[in-house]
Scaffold this motif. Sequence first.
Motif, short mmCIF file in Angstrom:
data_model
loop_
_atom_site.label_atom_id
_atom_site.label_comp_id
_atom_site.label_asym_id
_atom_site.label_seq_id
_atom_site.Cartn_x
_atom_site.Cartn_y
_atom_site.Cartn_z
N LEU A 80 -3.11 2.09 3.88
CA LEU A 80 -2.67 3.07 2.88
C LEU A 80 -1.32 2.74 2.28
O LEU A 80 -1.11 2.90 1.08
CB LEU A 80 -2.64 4.47 3.50
CG LEU A 80 -4.01 5.05 3.89
CD1 LEU A 80 -3.86 6.45 4.47
CD2 LEU A 80 -4.94 5.08 2.69
N ILE A 81 -0.40 2.25 3.09
CA ILE A 81 0.92 1.90 2.54
C ILE A 81 0.78 0.79 1.51
O ILE A 81 1.36 0.87 0.42
CB ILE A 81 1.89 1.50 3.67
CG1 ILE A 81 2.32 2.75 4.45
CG2 ILE A 81 3.12 0.80 3.09
CD1 ILE A 81 3.28 2.47 5.57
N GLY A 82 0.01 -0.24 1.83
CA GLY A 82 -0.19 -1.32 0.86
C GLY A 82 -0.84 -0.83 -0.42
O GLY A 82 -0.43 -1.20 -1.52
N VAL A 122 4.57 9.42 0.78
CA VAL A 122 5.99 9.58 0.42
C VAL A 122 6.76 8.29 0.72
O VAL A 122 7.57 7.84 -0.10
CB VAL A 122 6.61 10.77 1.19
CG1 VAL A 122 8.13 10.81 0.99
CG2 VAL A 122 5.98 12.08 0.74
N MET A 123 6.51 7.68 1.89
CA MET A 123 7.19 6.45 2.24
C MET A 123 6.85 5.33 1.26
O MET A 123 7.72 4.55 0.85
CB MET A 123 6.85 6.03 3.67
CG MET A 123 7.65 4.84 4.16
SD MET A 123 7.58 4.58 5.95
CE MET A 123 5.87 4.12 6.13
N SER A 124 5.58 5.25 0.85
CA SER A 124 5.15 4.23 -0.11
C SER A 124 5.85 4.42 -1.46
O SER A 124 6.23 3.44 -2.11
CB SER A 124 3.63 4.28 -0.31
OG SER A 124 2.96 4.06 0.90
N LEU A 125 6.02 5.69 -1.86
CA LEU A 125 6.74 5.97 -3.11
C LEU A 125 8.16 5.47 -3.01
O LEU A 125 8.69 4.82 -3.93
CB LEU A 125 6.73 7.48 -3.38
CG LEU A 125 7.60 7.97 -4.55
CD1 LEU A 125 7.16 7.33 -5.86
CD2 LEU A 125 7.56 9.49 -4.64
N GLY A 126 8.82 5.73 -1.87
CA GLY A 126 10.19 5.27 -1.68
C GLY A 126 10.29 3.75 -1.67
O GLY A 126 11.22 3.17 -2.24
N SER A 186 1.57 -6.75 1.83
CA SER A 186 1.94 -5.79 2.88
C SER A 186 0.76 -5.57 3.84
O SER A 186 0.94 -5.54 5.06
CB SER A 186 2.36 -4.46 2.25
OG SER A 186 2.62 -3.48 3.24
N ILE A 187 -0.43 -5.44 3.27
CA ILE A 187 -1.64 -5.26 4.09
C ILE A 187 -1.93 -6.51 4.91
O ILE A 187 -2.23 -6.43 6.11
CB ILE A 187 -2.85 -4.92 3.20
CG1 ILE A 187 -2.67 -3.53 2.56
CG2 ILE A 187 -4.15 -4.96 4.00
CD1 ILE A 187 -3.72 -3.19 1.52
#
Length: 207
Positions: free
Chosen positions: A85-87, A18-22, A56-57
């Motif tokens: 995962l975020i990256g 969800v945070m990555s989508l935002g 980001s990674i």
Amino acid sequence: MSKVKSWRWAFFIGGLIVMSLGISMSIKGRILGTSPWDVLHIGLFKNFGLTIGTWSILTGLFIIVTTSIILREMPKIGTWLNMLLIGMFIDIFNWLLPSTTNYGLQVTYFIVGLFVLSFGCGMYIAPNMGTGPRDTLMMLIVERFGGTIKTARMGMEIIVTMVGWLLGGPVGVGTIIIALASGYIVQYSLPYCRKLLIKHAGNIEGI
């Protein structure tokens, strides 16, 4: 895997998604500027290629290695997953979400993205599975040099914003809005997500 662990992992991974989508939505609406760290990631992307998610990674990896050497301890698995995962999901959502040059749509992207990323932040923090690399660095600064978390966070974000701006990253009023407003939204989303997690998984120690 126990019911409690399953729900904690579900909230953790779901929150990162969800945070990555935002984050990706705010990047699509970067006419207003992006978050301080994304200013840096986009600046690096513009100058050296690769992808925004990859940067980001890589910045997260650099922070993890540095803090691990200083603290002489390995971070939790949640910290590594946060970095990876975020990256990965930023790049996936950047590919899936349509780009636009329309001012109104970019503003909409930004505003919705701000709430989505802030809610996702509260959701991934709720199960207490490990902080992200940047939050670990923030806590290390407070521990070693004193001061408050707010001061450490602000100092970090000012530095990365300046570096990102020099590299051509998008700085604007949105950068300030995200830096100031996201914390307030997380302040409400975090206890809500904790209550939701406890409702499904039962009483959980450590959150």
